[in-house]
Write a protein that holds these residues in place. Sequence first.
Motif, PDB file in Angstrom:
ATOM      1  N   ARG A 220      29.081  35.287  30.768  1.00  0.00           N
ATOM      2  CA  ARG A 220      28.789  35.359  29.807  1.00  0.00           C
ATOM      3  C   ARG A 220      29.949  33.649  28.878  1.00  0.00           C
ATOM      4  N   ILE A 221      29.970  32.380  28.942  1.00  0.00           N
ATOM      5  CA  ILE A 221      30.123  31.725  28.764  1.00  0.00           C
ATOM      6  C   ILE A 221      30.709  30.419  26.869  1.00  0.00           C
ATOM      7  N   SER A 222      30.695  30.701  26.068  1.00  0.00           N
ATOM      8  CA  SER A 222      31.020  30.718  24.353  1.00  0.00           C
ATOM      9  C   SER A 222      32.061  29.660  24.234  1.00  0.00           C
ATOM     10  N   ASP A 223      32.213  29.215  23.135  1.00  0.00           N
ATOM     11  CA  ASP A 223      32.422  28.584  22.253  1.00  0.00           C
ATOM     12  C   ASP A 223      34.014  29.003  22.129  1.00  0.00           C
ATOM     13  N   GLY A 224      34.204  30.559  22.612  1.00  0.00           N
ATOM     14  CA  GLY A 224      35.127  31.016  21.757  1.00  0.00           C
ATOM     15  C   GLY A 224      35.939  31.423  22.897  1.00  0.00           C
ATOM     16  N   ASN A 225      36.021  31.283  23.766  1.00  0.00           N
ATOM     17  CA  ASN A 225      36.144  32.223  25.541  1.00  0.00           C
ATOM     18  C   ASN A 225      36.038  30.771  26.729  1.00  0.00           C
ATOM     19  N   ASP A 226      35.377  29.565  26.495  1.00  0.00           N
ATOM     20  CA  ASP A 226      34.820  28.149  27.202  1.00  0.00           C
ATOM     21  C   ASP A 226      36.601  27.785  28.292  1.00  0.00           C
ATOM     22  N   ARG A 227      37.384  28.194  27.331  1.00  0.00           N
ATOM     23  CA  ARG A 227      39.178  27.327  27.914  1.00  0.00           C
ATOM     24  C   ARG A 227      39.761  28.299  29.111  1.00  0.00           C
ATOM     25  N   SER A 228      39.050  29.700  29.396  1.00  0.00           N
ATOM     26  CA  SER A 228      39.285  30.563  30.611  1.00  0.00           C
ATOM     27  C   SER A 228      38.625  30.068  31.486  1.00  0.00           C
ATOM     28  N   TYR A 229      37.578  29.851  31.800  1.00  0.00           N
ATOM     29  CA  TYR A 229      37.114  29.432  32.890  1.00  0.00           C
ATOM     30  C   TYR A 229      37.426  27.401  33.412  1.00  0.00           C
ATOM     31  N   LYS A 230      38.158  26.666  32.303  1.00  0.00           N
ATOM     32  CA  LYS A 230      38.877  25.493  32.696  1.00  0.00           C
ATOM     33  C   LYS A 230      39.673  25.223  33.478  1.00  0.00           C
ATOM     34  N   LYS A 231      40.384  26.977  33.462  1.00  0.00           N
ATOM     35  CA  LYS A 231      41.861  26.812  34.662  1.00  0.00           C
ATOM     36  C   LYS A 231      42.154  27.709  35.616  1.00  0.00           C
ATOM     37  N   VAL A 232      42.188  27.363  36.433  1.00  0.00           N
ATOM     38  CA  VAL A 232      42.925  28.810  37.721  1.00  0.00           C
ATOM     39  C   VAL A 232      43.329  29.735  36.744  1.00  0.00           C
ATOM     40  N   PHE A 233      42.812  31.114  36.723  1.00  0.00           N
ATOM     41  CA  PHE A 233      43.635  32.177  36.597  1.00  0.00           C
ATOM     42  C   PHE A 233      43.429  31.905  34.551  1.00  0.00           C
ATOM     43  N   GLY A 234      42.466  31.444  34.765  1.00  0.00           N
ATOM     44  CA  GLY A 234      41.983  31.948  33.021  1.00  0.00           C
ATOM     45  C   GLY A 234      42.092  33.268  32.807  1.00  0.00           C
ATOM     46  N   PRO A 235      42.522  34.184  31.380  1.00  0.00           N
ATOM     47  CA  PRO A 235      42.517  35.155  31.404  1.00  0.00           C
ATOM     48  C   PRO A 235      41.385  36.944  31.276  1.00  0.00           C
ATOM     49  N   PHE A 236      40.037  35.995  30.870  1.00  0.00           N
ATOM     50  CA  PHE A 236      38.877  37.301  30.610  1.00  0.00           C
ATOM     51  C   PHE A 236      38.297  36.998  32.381  1.00  0.00           C
ATOM     52  N   PRO A 237      38.487  35.735  32.969  1.00  0.00           N
ATOM     53  CA  PRO A 237      37.447  35.735  34.043  1.00  0.00           C
ATOM     54  C   PRO A 237      38.319  36.613  35.226  1.00  0.00           C
ATOM     55  N   THR A 238      40.019  36.206  35.236  1.00  0.00           N
ATOM     56  CA  THR A 238      41.020  36.837  36.112  1.00  0.00           C
ATOM     57  C   THR A 238      40.200  38.628  35.505  1.00  0.00           C
ATOM     58  N   HIS A 239      40.535  39.168  34.824  1.00  0.00           N
ATOM     59  CA  HIS A 239      40.344  39.995  34.640  1.00  0.00           C
ATOM     60  C   HIS A 239      38.812  40.959  35.056  1.00  0.00           C
ATOM     61  N   ASP A 278      49.516  35.418  31.873  1.00  0.00           N
ATOM     62  CA  ASP A 278      50.500  36.259  30.561  1.00  0.00           C
ATOM     63  C   ASP A 278      49.622  36.328  29.587  1.00  0.00           C
ATOM     64  N   LYS A 279      48.478  37.119  30.015  1.00  0.00           N
ATOM     65  CA  LYS A 279      48.494  37.405  28.744  1.00  0.00           C
ATOM     66  C   LYS A 279      46.767  37.979  28.754  1.00  0.00           C
ATOM     67  N   SER A 280      46.386  38.833  27.836  1.00  0.00           N
ATOM     68  CA  SER A 280      44.657  39.656  27.661  1.00  0.00           C
ATOM     69  C   SER A 280      43.995  39.111  26.987  1.00  0.00           C
ATOM     70  N   GLU A 281      43.158  39.200  27.284  1.00  0.00           N
ATOM     71  CA  GLU A 281      41.912  38.285  26.456  1.00  0.00           C
ATOM     72  C   GLU A 281      40.227  39.672  26.495  1.00  0.00           C
ATOM     73  N   THR A 282      40.601  40.453  26.949  1.00  0.00           N
ATOM     74  CA  THR A 282      39.251  41.356  27.649  1.00  0.00           C
ATOM     75  C   THR A 282      39.744  43.252  26.880  1.00  0.00           C
ATOM     76  N   SER A 283      38.542  42.836  26.273  1.00  0.00           N
ATOM     77  CA  SER A 283      38.220  44.543  25.497  1.00  0.00           C
ATOM     78  C   SER A 283      37.097  45.282  26.614  1.00  0.00           C
ATOM     79  N   LEU A 284      37.008  46.877  25.995  1.00  0.00           N
ATOM     80  CA  LEU A 284      36.486  47.622  26.826  1.00  0.00           C
ATOM     81  C   LEU A 284      35.159  48.256  25.928  1.00  0.00           C
ATOM     82  N   LEU A 285      34.130  48.138  26.327  1.00  0.00           N
ATOM     83  CA  LEU A 285      33.191  48.949  25.484  1.00  0.00           C
ATOM     84  C   LEU A 285      32.710  50.158  25.774  1.00  0.00           C
TER      85      LEU A 285
END
Length: 406
Positions: A220-239, A278-285
């Motif tokens: 789910r791409i929203s304004d807060g995390n859209d940058r992760s999907y505009k380049k290869v190895f964005g943190p959240f989708p990589t995880h 080089d960083k993490s943007e992922t949290s778990l429920l």
Amino acid sequence: MQAAEVRVWTSASGSTVKAKFQKLDKGEVHLVTPENKVIKVKVATLSLADRAHLVDFAEADKKILTDVKLSIPEEDIRFDKKTIKTLEKKMGFGDSTHLAFNLIESEHFLIASTGRFSGKALAEMAERLWHGMAFQHMNFREDWGDKRKVIIVTTDEDVYGELGKWYANWLRNNITDENLAQQQSNRISTLWMRVAGTSIRLPEDEQEEFNAFETAKVFRISDGNDRSYKKVFGPFPTHGLAHMLISHQMGGVSNISPTGYFALTTGHAYFKEIQLADKSETSLLDAGKYGEEDEISSASGFKDGRSWAKTLRKLVRQGKVTPDLEKLLSFTSADLTPEQLVLMYSFAYYIESDSARVAAFAEMVTRIESSNQVPAPIEIAKIFGHETVEEFQAAWTEFVKSTSFK
């Protein structure tokens, strides 16, 4: 030596050839193609999976697994962007025109998206991570076969919400056990709008039409995390993709005894996220309420991952945190503390920190795949060359205290 069969051989750069093994000679492997052409390849340039195959089936010296400089195969592959193609057909869910997804295709994935999202960077990211798994794990390519994994991406909140409602209703109508159907449907209804990454089951018609695996990854791409999907190895989708792929290789959460599974797959996903992005943007429920594959996109652990090694190193040196293998294997996402999360990351980093350990990690994953359970602590210690769990933990602790842990 077993009779040679045609298989796919892979180099660090990602180039492949279908051929039979002929012989090993002075650091070179001689391969014979179906056209009866002999190809000579330096063993050191082959993937770890190919070198493991030579050890198992050609009686090669085990030194070929460890006498090679550690690489990052996801970065080393020479990816051909021309292999990503836009399809004319769409993938639909239910009768709603809002749930008609555009498709782009790569060798092993289908990116289904809405709006103006191109998906090409995400497709390349997925293929690079796929290559990393195929490079290290001997059975990965064969087990994957010719199917594609569907990755669904939404950029519109209304579309994402409608997809969740469709899926909750689909579960109610397609799970034969009424109680389980209601439980799963309620879980989706409660969870869906809280997460930025999860998984769903595809209807059989979609699986057959697109030759796709049963489960699909949803982002789910929203304004807060859209940058992760505009380049290869964005943190959240990589995880999310790294977790999906290691889980696929181990056999999937529903097929494996849960003890240790969460720590291994989650630690690996955080390791790949931080290694490549080089960083993490992922949290778990909390798994007590939600699922262990559900993720939200936000800072977690100690800040965003850049400080994890430094902070954990300090805590371990002070004796406030102690690496303990048995306790680590018992971790779940229920009430997971930042210290526990970063310990899982440090464990994954340690067991993938040099060529010998990566080879041992691949062996451990193969055992999990074949036995459907994570080995006991003493067996893990022995896989990594230690006689006791205490020896393993001491080596892990020294690694965390060292500057090699970053």
